[in-house]
Design an enzyme around this catalytic site. Structure first.
Site, mmCIF file in Angstrom:
data_model
loop_
_atom_site.group_PDB
_atom_site.id
_atom_site.type_symbol
_atom_site.label_atom_id
_atom_site.label_comp_id
_atom_site.label_asym_id
_atom_site.label_seq_id
_atom_site.Cartn_x
_atom_site.Cartn_y
_atom_site.Cartn_z
ATOM 1 N N GLU A 291 0.889 -1.180 0.000
ATOM 2 C CA GLU A 291 0.000 0.000 0.000
ATOM 3 C C GLU A 291 0.913 1.212 0.000
ATOM 4 O O GLU A 291 1.583 1.476 0.999
ATOM 5 C CB GLU A 291 -0.874 0.017 1.264
ATOM 6 C CG GLU A 291 -1.767 -1.191 1.443
ATOM 7 C CD GLU A 291 -2.854 -1.282 0.399
ATOM 8 O OE1 GLU A 291 -3.195 -0.249 -0.216
ATOM 9 O OE2 GLU A 291 -3.356 -2.391 0.179
ATOM 10 N N CYS A 325 -2.129 9.203 2.781
ATOM 11 C CA CYS A 325 -1.906 8.737 1.418
ATOM 12 C C CYS A 325 -3.070 9.162 0.529
ATOM 13 O O CYS A 325 -2.919 9.357 -0.668
ATOM 14 C CB CYS A 325 -1.749 7.226 1.406
ATOM 15 S SG CYS A 325 -3.111 6.390 2.222
HETATM 16 P P1 NDP Z 1 8.385 4.920 4.615
HETATM 17 O O1 NDP Z 1 8.319 4.161 3.347
HETATM 18 O O2 NDP Z 1 9.513 5.855 4.813
HETATM 19 O O3 NDP Z 1 8.422 3.921 5.855
HETATM 20 C C1 NDP Z 1 7.438 2.918 6.031
HETATM 21 C C2 NDP Z 1 8.046 1.791 6.842
HETATM 22 O O4 NDP Z 1 9.066 1.144 6.083
HETATM 23 C C3 NDP Z 1 8.695 2.248 8.129
HETATM 24 O O5 NDP Z 1 8.374 1.323 9.162
HETATM 25 C C4 NDP Z 1 10.168 2.212 7.770
HETATM 26 O O6 NDP Z 1 11.005 2.059 8.874
HETATM 27 C C5 NDP Z 1 10.224 0.992 6.874
HETATM 28 N N1 NDP Z 1 11.411 0.895 5.994
HETATM 29 C C6 NDP Z 1 12.222 1.882 5.553
HETATM 30 N N2 NDP Z 1 13.195 1.367 4.756
HETATM 31 C C7 NDP Z 1 13.002 0.023 4.705
HETATM 32 C C8 NDP Z 1 13.675 -1.062 4.040
HETATM 33 N N3 NDP Z 1 14.742 -0.878 3.276
HETATM 34 N N4 NDP Z 1 13.188 -2.309 4.203
HETATM 35 C C9 NDP Z 1 12.094 -2.534 4.967
HETATM 36 N N5 NDP Z 1 11.431 -1.538 5.625
HETATM 37 C C10 NDP Z 1 11.858 -0.282 5.493
HETATM 38 O O7 NDP Z 1 6.958 5.656 4.755
HETATM 39 P P2 NDP Z 1 6.465 6.642 5.906
HETATM 40 O O8 NDP Z 1 6.495 5.967 7.239
HETATM 41 O O9 NDP Z 1 7.141 7.949 5.741
HETATM 42 O O10 NDP Z 1 4.898 6.789 5.529
HETATM 43 C C11 NDP Z 1 4.412 7.686 4.612
HETATM 44 C C12 NDP Z 1 4.154 7.004 3.283
HETATM 45 O O11 NDP Z 1 3.205 5.966 3.458
HETATM 46 C C13 NDP Z 1 3.537 7.938 2.236
HETATM 47 O O12 NDP Z 1 4.137 7.704 0.996
HETATM 48 C C14 NDP Z 1 2.067 7.500 2.226
HETATM 49 O O13 NDP Z 1 1.410 7.821 1.013
HETATM 50 C C15 NDP Z 1 2.188 6.040 2.462
HETATM 51 N N6 NDP Z 1 0.939 5.479 2.974
HETATM 52 C C16 NDP Z 1 0.155 4.712 2.149
HETATM 53 C C17 NDP Z 1 -1.074 4.225 2.582
HETATM 54 C C18 NDP Z 1 -1.943 3.363 1.713
HETATM 55 O O14 NDP Z 1 -2.865 2.725 2.244
HETATM 56 N N7 NDP Z 1 -1.693 3.277 0.427
HETATM 57 C C19 NDP Z 1 -1.577 4.552 3.937
HETATM 58 C C20 NDP Z 1 -0.660 5.332 4.725
HETATM 59 C C21 NDP Z 1 0.542 5.778 4.250
HETATM 60 P P3 NDP Z 1 11.710 3.357 9.574
HETATM 61 O O15 NDP Z 1 10.606 4.118 10.215
HETATM 62 O O16 NDP Z 1 12.648 2.743 10.518
HETATM 63 O O17 NDP Z 1 12.387 4.096 8.447
#
Ligand code: NDP
Length: 523
Positions: A291, A325
């Protein structure tokens, strides 16, 4: 035979009533006394495990305040969590579906009782105002209830009918797939975090939960609730840590069976790529449910009720500071009503108050320094890509508090291909795009790589029907805001670069975490 009660979404709390505002303030006090400053260790095989290093969670609305800390898992911890989860799977997969579902229903009852506490913690940890926090906790409760009641329908052989065939007995079984990792974002740290665990768990899988770094406390509270509800040791392993370290370790691991991820497009696509690569000893193709982000547009045409359109734009753009999002980040207006719509949109947005989540401000601080810097860079770009009609500053301060504050910003006459019109900013910044006519507006709406939410404000039936088929969005709304999907009512998820369209809170979502086996016996 167990009778499955019908699912009903939670009503929202009405904060125009003074007694509800007072109750929220009392919850803030309680949370400040009991939860702020708390430390959440890892949970592996039911045991609390601490780590040498910690992750710190800051109040984005007052960055001088540390809200609390969590442990910071290492890859060794991730390995232990994975092995422990596989051991737990041996028995969890044999539980009756309805027995597993009852644990979710118990968790829902606990969360209902602690509803305002969960809200208050989110106001402090990620800066949600009262209504934004409340709709999120309502959604979290809905996920628990909806997935529990959906799961009950899958119990035994009754779930999928097979066609009668002479001389044989045929049946279709639904089975859990194994151990997976759930990686969630900070912007819905309660509902999405919980929903992404509840679904695979109720279907009989074991899950390692990796919350976002900025929202470890609210995640910790949700884990406590699931454990209190009776989840056996090892079924849920809680692994706060750094995405690039433990997230990467688990997504590439040969023994990870599925990955459910909600977050940015960049990280999601990276996970998709590394998960597709078969590791030595791997005996399955990993299931990946993604997502991702959006660049969601709302079209307003010349037949629209302009008041409805302006309300939809303000609510869709600035709820939780545009950090959804589904947030409306492109307002696409047909030329003949452009001035009226944009004028109304700017006027209504001017009335929004900036402040803290605890003060119940309309606009609060964005989540962290990285977000603040990213949004600031787009604000610097804005004057060269359009006319800044409102805001435009990342002030870093509101009412004497230092925090990640950004003014609600509207940029007019942005070109459809401009960076402001194409890239996800994830803050209170809206690009307004002028369309020649209805068809041009629809073309503009479809001119991004994303396909998450979208909307049309129009009174022309033929156009709404055209949009129903041609507007590329997983969730399309007519004559209302484009945010705020309700579990079961508006199954949620995007396609194109917005995700795998898995529709959280929809009738087929649990199937993402199950595999089917057809068994035939010849008489
Ligand atoms: P990120 O992609 O930065 O992070 C999401 C998660 O991924 C975090 O727990 C992060 O950990 C982890 N992560 C980062 N790098 C890696 C990796 N290499 N391998 C595995 N996991 C990793 O997103 P945000 O938290 O900033 O959230 C915002 C984003 O989420 C926006 O783009 C938004 O549109 C999207 N979103 C989409 C939704 C949907 O339903 N389509 C709903 C809500 C949000 P860490 O925090 O440690 O970096």
């Amino acid at each position: 035979m167990l009778k499955i009660q019908e699912y009903r979404p939670q009503p929202f709390i009405d904060f125009t009533k003074e007694e509800n505002v007072q109750a929220y303030r009392a919850a803030l006090k309680k949370v400040r006394a009991e939860l702020v400053g708390k430390h959440y260790p890892l949970v592996i095989d039911g045991e609390r495990v601490d780590t040498a290093e910690k992750l710190t969670s800051l109040n984005p609305c007052d960055t001088s305040e540390v809200v609390g800390t969590t442990a910071k898992a290492t890859t060794q911890d991730a390995e232990r969590a994975l092995q422990g989860a596989w051991r737990a799977f041996d028995s969890w997969k044999k539980w009756d579906m309805d027995a597993r579902a009852r644990i979710l229903l118990k968790a829902s009852a606990i969360l209902k009782a602690r509803r305002l506490e969960a809200c208050a913690l989110m106001s402090i940890e990620v800066g949600k105002n009262y209504a934004e926090a409340d709709v999120e906790v309502a959604e979290a409760i809905d996920f628990l209830e909806y997935y529990a009641r959906s799961a009950m329908k899958y119990a035994g052989f009754g779930a999928a009918e097979t066609t009668w065939f002479e001389g044989e007995e045929n049946g279709l079984m639904f089975m859990p797939v194994g151990v997976g990792v759930s990686i969630s974002p900070w912007n819905f740290p309660c509902a999405i975090f919980l929903g992404m665990l509840a679904a695979p768990i109720v279907a009989g899988n074991c899950v390692i939960a990796k919350p976002a770094e900025d929202s470890g406390l609210i995640a910790g509270m949700m884990v406590d609730i699931l454990l209190e509800a009776g989840l056996p040791a090892g079924v849920l392993q809680f692994l706060p840590g750094v995405g690039k370290e433990v997230g990467e370790y688990l997504t590439t691991h040969a023994q990870t069976r599925f990955i459910t991820f909600t977050g940015s497009r960049a990280v999601g696509l990276h996970i998709n790529e590394v998960a597709a690569k078969t590791q030595p000893g791997q005996k399955w193709i990993k299931k990946v449910i993604l997502e991702l982000g959006g660049k969601d547009g709302l079209i307003v045409d010349e037949t629209a009720d302009l008041d409805v359109a302006v309300t939809a734009a303000v609510q869709g753009a600035f709820g939780f500071n545009g950090q959804k999002c589904s947030a409306m980040s492109r307002l696409i207006v047909v030329d003949s009503v452009y001035d009226a719509v944009v004028g109304g949109f700017v006027e209504r947005t001017k009335a929004l108050k900036v402040g803290t989540g605890e003060e119940n401000a309309n606009i609060t601080a964005v989540v962290n320094q990285m977000s603040f810097d990213k949004i600031k860079s787009y604000l610097e770009l804005a004057p060269s890509e359009g006319k800044v009609l409102l805001g435009g500053q990342a002030t870093g301060e509101a009412n004497g508090k230092q925090g990640y504050y950004v003014q609600p910003t509207i940029v007019g006459d942005v070109k459809r291909g401009a960076r402001l019109a194409q890239e996800e900013i994830f803050g209170p910044v809206v690009s307004v795009i002028r369309a020649q006519d209805w068809q041009d507006a629809l073309d503009i709406a479809n001119s991004t790589e994303y396909g998450l939410t979208g909307g049309v404000c129009s009174r022309d039936r033929a156009r709404l029907e055209q949009a129903r088929h041609e507007f590329e969005a997983g969730n399309l709304y007519f004559n209302r805001k484009i945010t705020g999907a309700i579990v079961g009512v508006q199954p949620f998820g995007g396609y194109n670069m917005s995700g795998t369209d898995s529709k959280a809170g929809g009738p087929d979502y649990l199937a993402n975490f199950m595999q089917l086996k057809t068994v035939t016996e010849r008489w």
